[in-house]
Design a protein around this motif. Structure first.
Motif, PDB file in Angstrom:
ATOM      1  N   ILE A 468      70.685 110.883  20.039  1.00 14.01           N
ATOM      2  CA  ILE A 468      69.950 109.667  20.146  1.00 14.01           C
ATOM      3  C   ILE A 468      70.143 109.084  18.677  1.00 14.01           C
ATOM      4  O   ILE A 468      70.221 108.237  17.773  1.00 14.01           O
ATOM      5  N   PRO A 469      69.452 109.975  17.709  1.00 10.61           N
ATOM      6  CA  PRO A 469      69.622 109.333  16.665  1.00 10.61           C
ATOM      7  C   PRO A 469      70.591 108.829  15.808  1.00 10.61           C
ATOM      8  O   PRO A 469      70.915 107.961  14.623  1.00 10.61           O
ATOM      9  N   GLU A 470      71.651 109.684  16.396  1.00 10.65           N
ATOM     10  CA  GLU A 470      73.094 109.443  15.500  1.00 10.65           C
ATOM     11  C   GLU A 470      73.817 108.006  16.140  1.00 10.65           C
ATOM     12  O   GLU A 470      74.582 107.506  16.286  1.00 10.65           O
ATOM     13  N   PHE A 471      72.875 107.523  17.394  1.00  5.51           N
ATOM     14  CA  PHE A 471      73.695 107.281  18.548  1.00  5.51           C
ATOM     15  C   PHE A 471      72.967 105.185  18.761  1.00  5.51           C
ATOM     16  O   PHE A 471      73.682 104.563  18.105  1.00  5.51           O
ATOM     17  N   VAL A 472      71.112 105.312  18.980  1.00  5.37           N
ATOM     18  CA  VAL A 472      71.170 104.025  19.824  1.00  5.37           C
ATOM     19  C   VAL A 472      70.154 103.336  18.069  1.00  5.37           C
ATOM     20  O   VAL A 472      70.240 103.695  17.181  1.00  5.37           O
ATOM     21  N   HIS A 473      71.061 102.055  18.741  1.00  8.05           N
ATOM     22  CA  HIS A 473      70.106 100.711  17.276  1.00  8.05           C
ATOM     23  C   HIS A 473      69.327 100.159  18.408  1.00  8.05           C
ATOM     24  O   HIS A 473      69.555 100.199  19.200  1.00  8.05           O
ATOM     25  N   ASN A 474      68.158 100.465  17.912  1.00  4.73           N
ATOM     26  CA  ASN A 474      67.506 100.409  18.787  1.00  4.73           C
ATOM     27  C   ASN A 474      67.645  98.694  18.911  1.00  4.73           C
ATOM     28  O   ASN A 474      67.703  97.485  18.449  1.00  4.73           O
ATOM     29  N   GLY A 475      67.755  97.921  20.335  1.00  2.47           N
ATOM     30  CA  GLY A 475      67.856  96.754  21.414  1.00  2.47           C
ATOM     31  C   GLY A 475      69.516  96.529  20.687  1.00  2.47           C
ATOM     32  O   GLY A 475      69.394  94.899  21.040  1.00  2.47           O
ATOM     33  N   ASN A 476      69.861  97.076  20.607  1.00  4.84           N
ATOM     34  CA  ASN A 476      71.239  96.736  20.089  1.00  4.84           C
ATOM     35  C   ASN A 476      72.337  97.611  20.975  1.00  4.84           C
ATOM     36  O   ASN A 476      73.083  96.387  21.791  1.00  4.84           O
ATOM     37  N   ASN A 477      72.221  98.581  21.181  1.00  2.38           N
ATOM     38  CA  ASN A 477      73.293  99.648  21.778  1.00  2.38           C
ATOM     39  C   ASN A 477      72.018 100.707  23.283  1.00  2.38           C
ATOM     40  O   ASN A 477      72.561 101.292  23.730  1.00  2.38           O
ATOM     41  N   GLY A 478      71.326 100.330  23.349  1.00  2.00           N
ATOM     42  CA  GLY A 478      70.061 101.121  23.471  1.00  2.00           C
ATOM     43  C   GLY A 478      68.694 101.313  23.634  1.00  2.00           C
ATOM     44  O   GLY A 478      68.317  99.718  22.762  1.00  2.00           O
ATOM     45  N   PHE A 479      67.680 101.814  23.766  1.00  2.00           N
ATOM     46  CA  PHE A 479      66.104 101.522  23.841  1.00  2.00           C
ATOM     47  C   PHE A 479      65.806 103.169  22.582  1.00  2.00           C
ATOM     48  O   PHE A 479      65.877 103.831  23.666  1.00  2.00           O
ATOM     49  N   VAL A 480      64.829 103.088  21.970  1.00  2.00           N
ATOM     50  CA  VAL A 480      64.620 104.585  21.914  1.00  2.00           C
ATOM     51  C   VAL A 480      63.110 104.714  21.393  1.00  2.00           C
ATOM     52  O   VAL A 480      62.368 103.271  20.875  1.00  2.00           O
ATOM     53  N   VAL A 481      62.117 105.840  21.427  1.00  2.00           N
ATOM     54  CA  VAL A 481      60.955 105.825  21.729  1.00  2.00           C
ATOM     55  C   VAL A 481      60.961 105.648  20.011  1.00  2.00           C
ATOM     56  O   VAL A 481      61.450 106.585  19.747  1.00  2.00           O
ATOM     57  N   PRO A 482      59.331 105.087  19.540  1.00  2.00           N
ATOM     58  CA  PRO A 482      60.265 105.003  17.962  1.00  2.00           C
ATOM     59  C   PRO A 482      59.407 106.327  17.797  1.00  2.00           C
ATOM     60  O   PRO A 482      58.258 106.769  18.208  1.00  2.00           O
ATOM     61  N   PRO A 483      59.956 107.358  16.956  1.00  4.33           N
ATOM     62  CA  PRO A 483      59.041 108.394  16.981  1.00  4.33           C
ATOM     63  C   PRO A 483      58.235 108.316  15.566  1.00  4.33           C
ATOM     64  O   PRO A 483      58.222 107.488  14.802  1.00  4.33           O
ATOM     65  N   ALA A 484      57.161 109.297  16.114  1.00  2.89           N
ATOM     66  CA  ALA A 484      56.326 109.713  15.654  1.00  2.89           C
ATOM     67  C   ALA A 484      55.788 110.381  14.900  1.00  2.89           C
ATOM     68  O   ALA A 484      56.719 112.006  14.936  1.00  2.89           O
ATOM     69  N   ASP A 485      54.615 111.455  13.953  1.00  3.63           N
ATOM     70  CA  ASP A 485      54.783 112.095  13.484  1.00  3.63           C
ATOM     71  C   ASP A 485      54.612 113.491  14.770  1.00  3.63           C
ATOM     72  O   ASP A 485      52.855 114.038  14.158  1.00  3.63           O
ATOM     73  N   TYR A 486      55.618 114.147  15.402  1.00  5.98           N
ATOM     74  CA  TYR A 486      54.958 114.770  16.051  1.00  5.98           C
ATOM     75  C   TYR A 486      54.568 115.998  16.001  1.00  5.98           C
ATOM     76  O   TYR A 486      53.930 116.906  16.964  1.00  5.98           O
ATOM     77  N   SER A 487      55.016 116.515  14.087  1.00  3.58           N
ATOM     78  CA  SER A 487      54.278 117.469  13.831  1.00  3.58           C
ATOM     79  C   SER A 487      53.241 117.372  14.247  1.00  3.58           C
ATOM     80  O   SER A 487      52.465 118.929  14.313  1.00  3.58           O
ATOM     81  N   HIS A 488      52.657 116.692  13.819  1.00  2.28           N
ATOM     82  CA  HIS A 488      50.534 116.583  13.530  1.00  2.28           C
ATOM     83  C   HIS A 488      49.713 116.852  14.731  1.00  2.28           C
ATOM     84  O   HIS A 488      49.005 116.604  14.876  1.00  2.28           O
ATOM     85  N   MET A 489      51.298 116.471  16.530  1.00  2.00           N
ATOM     86  CA  MET A 489      50.301 116.221  17.315  1.00  2.00           C
ATOM     87  C   MET A 489      50.549 117.679  18.270  1.00  2.00           C
ATOM     88  O   MET A 489      51.195 118.038  18.298  1.00  2.00           O
ATOM     89  N   HIS A 490      49.016 117.743  19.055  1.00  2.00           N
ATOM     90  CA  HIS A 490      48.957 118.967  20.176  1.00  2.00           C
ATOM     91  C   HIS A 490      50.552 118.246  21.084  1.00  2.00           C
ATOM     92  O   HIS A 490      50.706 117.094  21.879  1.00  2.00           O
ATOM     93  N   THR A 491      50.063 118.998  22.612  1.00  2.00           N
ATOM     94  CA  THR A 491      51.878 118.654  23.602  1.00  2.00           C
ATOM     95  C   THR A 491      51.080 117.519  23.367  1.00  2.00           C
ATOM     96  O   THR A 491      51.872 116.401  24.494  1.00  2.00           O
ATOM     97  N   GLN A 492      49.964 117.244  24.398  1.00  2.00           N
ATOM     98  CA  GLN A 492      48.866 116.610  25.413  1.00  2.00           C
ATOM     99  C   GLN A 492      49.708 115.092  24.412  1.00  2.00           C
ATOM    100  O   GLN A 492      49.427 114.310  24.713  1.00  2.00           O
ATOM    101  N   GLU A 493      49.309 115.217  22.967  1.00  2.00           N
ATOM    102  CA  GLU A 493      49.356 114.048  22.781  1.00  2.00           C
ATOM    103  C   GLU A 493      50.557 113.392  21.940  1.00  2.00           C
ATOM    104  O   GLU A 493      50.597 112.214  22.831  1.00  2.00           O
ATOM    105  N   GLN A 494      51.373 114.416  22.092  1.00  2.00           N
ATOM    106  CA  GLN A 494      52.722 113.673  22.145  1.00  2.00           C
ATOM    107  C   GLN A 494      53.023 112.879  23.239  1.00  2.00           C
ATOM    108  O   GLN A 494      53.733 112.566  23.616  1.00  2.00           O
TER     109      GLN A 494
END
Length: 553
Positions: A468-494
């Protein structure tokens, strides 16, 4: 045809002269040949189709699974039922070749079948079976079920693919310059080649390349080294020799690590996955370089050509009419299976792929209040379809599937389908206005289903993982959940973050666009169709395998 001195039976493009044997546990070449489970097979099937289109000197080596992966049926209450049906294929040719390998210190006969290129427009494919009268029953069962849950059977399957596949190539006289392992299932071939080439590891390294598909260490297959030895996995080498040769001092044999140490070069299956893999394996010494070659799917097989024609001609009326017709046809399958009559004029979300924990099939249902509001939205009506096969003994995934089945009984506009194979996969993509994909980042190595969805006029809406990072241009050819800093999140928070963002984007951007500004929505669909054809047709991928992997100096 002479199967004892086999050559690819069509003229080879000189750019792709190098002889390559491509080993895979599964190949999804076409719906009638049910020897695949999911993404790995869809990928290898598209690879063989593109190798054929590009006239590459490549052949496939796989296993003929008597019962396939499994047949997905329903119990009386519509929940998942795993069934095993024997498969018969009149279109496979008997090569007349039978040879012997050793499994569990015991001779096992292997019969070789052949899928000719013209049958399904794919590179030549050789398939091995042990289900023949010359073998005892236990040996026959090796090729019964793809990814058998019994550990000893699974190790035997790995030996068949690797050792058996390498020996098969000697039997047919193909003599590949390169052995390409698609995943580590066939790494036992390295031990066969080690013996064949004078017990010189560098001779194996010259000839072996490896594609890894697993973005986390825990997902890579490991087995007890003494079990593997007892099963004759190491072609006569002692446990001490194997530990020394593979650089694994402990008692767990890690198939992927062995592949990375035997191969001259390896690749991940998206840019992101390449980075994740390099990071994941860097603590181990003696491994080969890991490049990135992003997965792709075969345009000629998957794309709806009439939709592309309308797009190219700028004929919006025909474009809309075709997409609506595709939805209507797919909805007849939904009605037939579930009794739900869906409406081709209503915005349709589809979540369909293998059921596995990290893919979070049920994510949008976890907040039942918001899900209810979505399903009963009068202003912007929605209908949702789920489909996909859990692994037959992955009980959490099966119960996730069954929970969705039970939930669907509360809504006329929600359906859960069974029998998710190539044919249904294509119909589900044609049914979709929005292809929902929400794996936990960065657990998805590639996730190719969205590519074929875009080829059928569906808009990708995904977490930012895999391709997806190689393909989606948000709002132009698809939609993507804006990435957060997942490495500092618990699974539940993510999960909570992604869930909130999915509802936010769906309710505030996607639905208003579809219903209030359809011209812009149509343009997003068309942009996705254009971009996926340019970057993610498997002809690009098959070409890159030669340029970057096979011809790597």
């Amino acid at each position: 045809m002479n199967f004892r001195s086999f050559q690819v039976p069509y003229p080879i493009d000189e750019r792709y002269n190098k002889r390559v044997a491509y080993f895979s546990m599964e190949f999804a070449v076409h719906q009638p040949l049910k020897i695949y489970s999911g993404g790995l097979g869809f990928l290898s099937g598209s690879h063989l189709r593109s190798a054929y289109e590009l006239r590459q000197n490549l052949i496939g080596v796989g296993i003929l699974w008597k019962y396939g992966y499994y047949d997905q049926a329903r119990n009386q209450d519509q929940t998942l039922q795993v069934t095993w049906m024997e498969k018969h294929y009149s279109f496979l040719e008997d090569t007349g070749i039978t040879f012997e390998i050793i499994i569990h210190e015991h001779p096992v006969k292997v019969k070789v079948m052949y899928l000719p290129p013209q049958t399904f427009n794919a590179a030549p494919l050789f398939l091995m079976t042990t289900d023949i009268p010359e073998n005892d029953y236990v040996s026959q069962t090796i090729t019964h079920r793809l990814y058998d849950a019994n550990v000893a059977t699974k190790v035997a399957q790995f030996i068949l693919l690797g050792v058996g596949g390498a020996k098969l190539l000697d039997e047919i006289g193909f003599s590949p310059e390169l052995y390409h392992l698609n995943e580590a299932h066939g790494v036992s071939a390295a031990f066969y080649l080690y013996n064949k080439f004078g017990r010189k590891k560098e001779e194996v390294r010259k000839r072996l390349v490896f594609t890894t598909h697993t973005p986390e260490e825990a997902g890579n297959e490991k087995h007890d080294i003494y079990l593997c030895h007892k099963m004759s996995y190491f072609c006569g080498l002692s446990v001490e020799e194997v530990k020394s040769l593979t650089g694994m001092p402990d008692d767990q044999f890690n198939h992927s690590l062995a592949a990375l140490r035997f191969a001259r070069i390896a690749n991940g299956v998206s840019q992101l996955h390449g980075e994740v893999s390099r990071h994941m394996w860097k603590k181990y010494d003696g491994i080969c370089d890991i490049l990135s070659i992003t997965n792709a799917q075969n345009y000629r097989y998957w794309a709806d050509k009439q939709l592309y024609k309308a797009r190219e001609e700028g004929d919006d009326w025909s474009f809309d009419d075709r997409k609506k017709w595709m939805k209507k046809r797919a909805f007849e399958l939904v009605a037939d299976q579930t009794g739900k009559l869906l409406d081709p004029n209503v915005f349709t979300i589809v979540w369909a792929r293998r059921f596995a924990g990290y893919k979070r099939a049920n994510l949008i249902t976890r907040d039942i209040e918001r899900f209810n509001a979505l399903m009963h939205n009068k202003k912007y009506p929605v209908q949702i379809i789920w489909a996909g096969k859990p692994y037959p003994v992955d009980y959490p995934a099966i119960s996730e599937f069954n929970e969705l089945v039970h939930l669907s009984k509360n809504y006329k506009n929600m359906a859960v389908m069974v029998g998710y194979e190539l044919a249904l996969s294509k119909r589900m993509k044609q049914a979709a206005d929005c292809w929902l994909n929400n794996p936990r980042v960065p657990r998805e190595a590639s996730g190719t289903s969205g590519m074929t969805a875009a080829m059928n006029g569906a808009v990708n809406f995904s977490t930012n993982d895999g391709w997806i990072p190689e393909f989606v241009h948000n709002g132009n050819n698809g939609f993507v959940v804006p990435p957060a800093d997942y490495s500092h999140m618990h699974t539940q928070e993510q999960d909570e973050y992604d869930l909130n963002k999915i509802y936010e984007i769906l309710n505030n951007q996607i639905l208003p666009l579809y219903y209030d500004n359809y011209g812009t929505w149509r343009q997003i669909v068309k942009n996705g169709m254009r971009d996926v054809q340019l970057q993610f047709d498997s002809n690009r991928m098959a070409n890159e395998y030669y340029e970057l992997l096979y011809n790597h100096k």
